[in-house]
Design a protein around this motif. Structure first.
Motif, PDB file in Angstrom:
ATOM      1  N   ASP A 235       5.595  13.492 -15.440  1.00  0.00           N
ATOM      2  CA  ASP A 235       4.466  14.276 -15.915  1.00  0.00           C
ATOM      3  C   ASP A 235       3.269  13.385 -16.249  1.00  0.00           C
ATOM      4  O   ASP A 235       2.588  13.566 -17.252  1.00  0.00           O
ATOM      5  N   TYR A 236       3.060  12.391 -15.415  1.00  0.00           N
ATOM      6  CA  TYR A 236       1.914  11.498 -15.567  1.00  0.00           C
ATOM      7  C   TYR A 236       1.170  11.481 -14.241  1.00  0.00           C
ATOM      8  O   TYR A 236       1.759  11.257 -13.192  1.00  0.00           O
ATOM      9  N   TYR A 237      -0.102  11.720 -14.290  1.00  0.00           N
ATOM     10  CA  TYR A 237      -0.909  11.780 -13.069  1.00  0.00           C
ATOM     11  C   TYR A 237      -1.983  10.702 -13.112  1.00  0.00           C
ATOM     12  O   TYR A 237      -2.787  10.665 -14.030  1.00  0.00           O
ATOM     13  N   LEU A 238      -1.951   9.845 -12.116  1.00  0.00           N
ATOM     14  CA  LEU A 238      -2.925   8.764 -12.012  1.00  0.00           C
ATOM     15  C   LEU A 238      -4.168   9.298 -11.315  1.00  0.00           C
ATOM     16  O   LEU A 238      -4.066   9.956 -10.282  1.00  0.00           O
ATOM     17  N   PRO A 239      -5.358   9.034 -11.876  1.00  0.00           N
ATOM     18  CA  PRO A 239      -6.578   9.520 -11.219  1.00  0.00           C
ATOM     19  C   PRO A 239      -6.751   8.880  -9.836  1.00  0.00           C
ATOM     20  O   PRO A 239      -6.354   7.734  -9.613  1.00  0.00           O
ATOM     21  N   LEU A 240      -7.345   9.635  -8.947  1.00  0.00           N
ATOM     22  CA  LEU A 240      -7.522   9.157  -7.583  1.00  0.00           C
ATOM     23  C   LEU A 240      -8.351   7.875  -7.542  1.00  0.00           C
ATOM     24  O   LEU A 240      -8.059   6.966  -6.763  1.00  0.00           O
ATOM     25  N   TRP A 241      -9.370   7.747  -8.404  1.00  0.00           N
ATOM     26  CA  TRP A 241     -10.187   6.538  -8.408  1.00  0.00           C
ATOM     27  C   TRP A 241      -9.357   5.305  -8.765  1.00  0.00           C
ATOM     28  O   TRP A 241      -9.601   4.213  -8.239  1.00  0.00           O
ATOM     29  N   ALA A 242      -8.353   5.470  -9.634  1.00  0.00           N
ATOM     30  CA  ALA A 242      -7.499   4.340 -10.010  1.00  0.00           C
ATOM     31  C   ALA A 242      -6.606   3.927  -8.837  1.00  0.00           C
ATOM     32  O   ALA A 242      -6.401   2.735  -8.585  1.00  0.00           O
ATOM     33  N   VAL A 243      -6.091   4.913  -8.114  1.00  0.00           N
ATOM     34  CA  VAL A 243      -5.265   4.618  -6.944  1.00  0.00           C
ATOM     35  C   VAL A 243      -6.103   3.883  -5.894  1.00  0.00           C
ATOM     36  O   VAL A 243      -5.661   2.882  -5.313  1.00  0.00           O
TER      37      VAL A 243
ATOM     38  N   GLN B 113       0.826  -1.203   0.000  1.00  0.00           N
ATOM     39  CA  GLN B 113       0.000   0.000   0.000  1.00  0.00           C
ATOM     40  C   GLN B 113       0.870   1.266   0.000  1.00  0.00           C
ATOM     41  O   GLN B 113       0.597   2.225  -0.731  1.00  0.00           O
ATOM     42  N   VAL B 114       1.903   1.269   0.819  1.00  0.00           N
ATOM     43  CA  VAL B 114       2.805   2.426   0.888  1.00  0.00           C
ATOM     44  C   VAL B 114       3.508   2.642  -0.448  1.00  0.00           C
ATOM     45  O   VAL B 114       3.627   3.776  -0.937  1.00  0.00           O
ATOM     46  N   ALA B 115       3.958   1.541  -1.066  1.00  0.00           N
ATOM     47  CA  ALA B 115       4.641   1.651  -2.356  1.00  0.00           C
ATOM     48  C   ALA B 115       3.699   2.199  -3.421  1.00  0.00           C
ATOM     49  O   ALA B 115       4.086   3.035  -4.243  1.00  0.00           O
ATOM     50  N   LEU B 116       2.454   1.737  -3.422  1.00  0.00           N
ATOM     51  CA  LEU B 116       1.472   2.240  -4.385  1.00  0.00           C
ATOM     52  C   LEU B 116       1.264   3.737  -4.221  1.00  0.00           C
ATOM     53  O   LEU B 116       1.274   4.494  -5.200  1.00  0.00           O
ATOM     54  N   LEU B 117       1.087   4.184  -2.980  1.00  0.00           N
ATOM     55  CA  LEU B 117       0.882   5.613  -2.742  1.00  0.00           C
ATOM     56  C   LEU B 117       2.104   6.431  -3.145  1.00  0.00           C
ATOM     57  O   LEU B 117       1.977   7.509  -3.739  1.00  0.00           O
ATOM     58  N   ALA B 118       3.283   5.938  -2.829  1.00  0.00           N
ATOM     59  CA  ALA B 118       4.504   6.666  -3.180  1.00  0.00           C
ATOM     60  C   ALA B 118       4.643   6.802  -4.693  1.00  0.00           C
ATOM     61  O   ALA B 118       4.974   7.877  -5.205  1.00  0.00           O
ATOM     62  N   ILE B 119       4.392   5.717  -5.405  1.00  0.00           N
ATOM     63  CA  ILE B 119       4.512   5.768  -6.873  1.00  0.00           C
ATOM     64  C   ILE B 119       3.435   6.667  -7.459  1.00  0.00           C
ATOM     65  O   ILE B 119       3.712   7.490  -8.343  1.00  0.00           O
ATOM     66  N   ALA B 120       2.189   6.533  -6.977  1.00  0.00           N
ATOM     67  CA  ALA B 120       1.078   7.285  -7.558  1.00  0.00           C
ATOM     68  C   ALA B 120       1.191   8.780  -7.312  1.00  0.00           C
ATOM     69  O   ALA B 120       0.893   9.587  -8.204  1.00  0.00           O
ATOM     70  N   PHE B 121       1.635   9.175  -6.112  1.00  0.00           N
ATOM     71  CA  PHE B 121       1.607  10.596  -5.788  1.00  0.00           C
ATOM     72  C   PHE B 121       2.948  11.313  -5.918  1.00  0.00           C
ATOM     73  O   PHE B 121       2.985  12.527  -6.027  1.00  0.00           O
ATOM     74  N   TRP B 122       4.066  10.543  -5.919  1.00  0.00           N
ATOM     75  CA  TRP B 122       5.365  11.209  -6.034  1.00  0.00           C
ATOM     76  C   TRP B 122       6.177  10.721  -7.228  1.00  0.00           C
ATOM     77  O   TRP B 122       6.911  11.476  -7.819  1.00  0.00           O
ATOM     78  N   GLY B 123       6.056   9.442  -7.560  1.00  0.00           N
ATOM     79  CA  GLY B 123       6.874   8.895  -8.641  1.00  0.00           C
ATOM     80  C   GLY B 123       6.376   9.250 -10.026  1.00  0.00           C
ATOM     81  O   GLY B 123       7.135   9.694 -10.888  1.00  0.00           O
ATOM     82  N   LEU B 124       5.097   9.058 -10.277  1.00  0.00           N
ATOM     83  CA  LEU B 124       4.546   9.310 -11.603  1.00  0.00           C
ATOM     84  C   LEU B 124       4.550  10.793 -11.991  1.00  0.00           C
ATOM     85  O   LEU B 124       4.828  11.108 -13.159  1.00  0.00           O
TER      86      LEU B 124
END
Length: 131
Positions: free
Chosen positions: A33-41, A18-29
């Protein structure tokens, strides 16, 4: 391996996913210049949470299982004498020949006996014509 460590591994593994997913979604991507929608996260997080919960469920169930290997699992099973037990001899269990000691007198060859204890590499058995 002690099953409490398996359970701990399942719980920590789920949290780290879960932590890795959040880190990649909100800081890595966003770095690329790629933003993952919140619903996908949220959807991916729920899928990982279900998988982690299932792993914890299996680990808890594993803790309740009886051992399936080792000499102690032989206690209570029946086997057939390969030689006369007077009081020592051999029995056949699962196709293997084991040294056995009769706890109830002489037992003839070819008789069905019950394993009552394990003493080192010898089985203590009872049964035969009288028992």
């Amino acid at each position: 391996m002690n099953t409490k460590w398996i359970l701990l591994d399942a719980v920590l593994g789920g949290i780290l996913k879960q932590v890795a997913l959040l880190a990649i979604a909100f800081w890595g991507l966003p770095v690329f210049d790629y933003y993952l929608p919140l619903w996908a996260v949220v959807l991916i997080g729920l899928a990982l949470a279900v998988q982690s919960g299932f792993s914890c469920f299996l680990a808890l169930r594993l803790r309740k299982l009886k051992p399936v290997t080792g000499t102690q699992t032989m206690i209570g099973r029946c086997c057939v004498t390969a030689t006369v037990l007077d009081p020592e001899g051999y029995v056949r269990i699962d196709g293997e020949l084991w040294r056995a000691v009769s706890v109830g007198g002489v037992i003839g060859a070819g008789m069905t006996v019950l394993i009552v204890a394990v003493d080192g590499m010898a089985l203590k058995v009872k049964g035969g014509p009288s028992g």
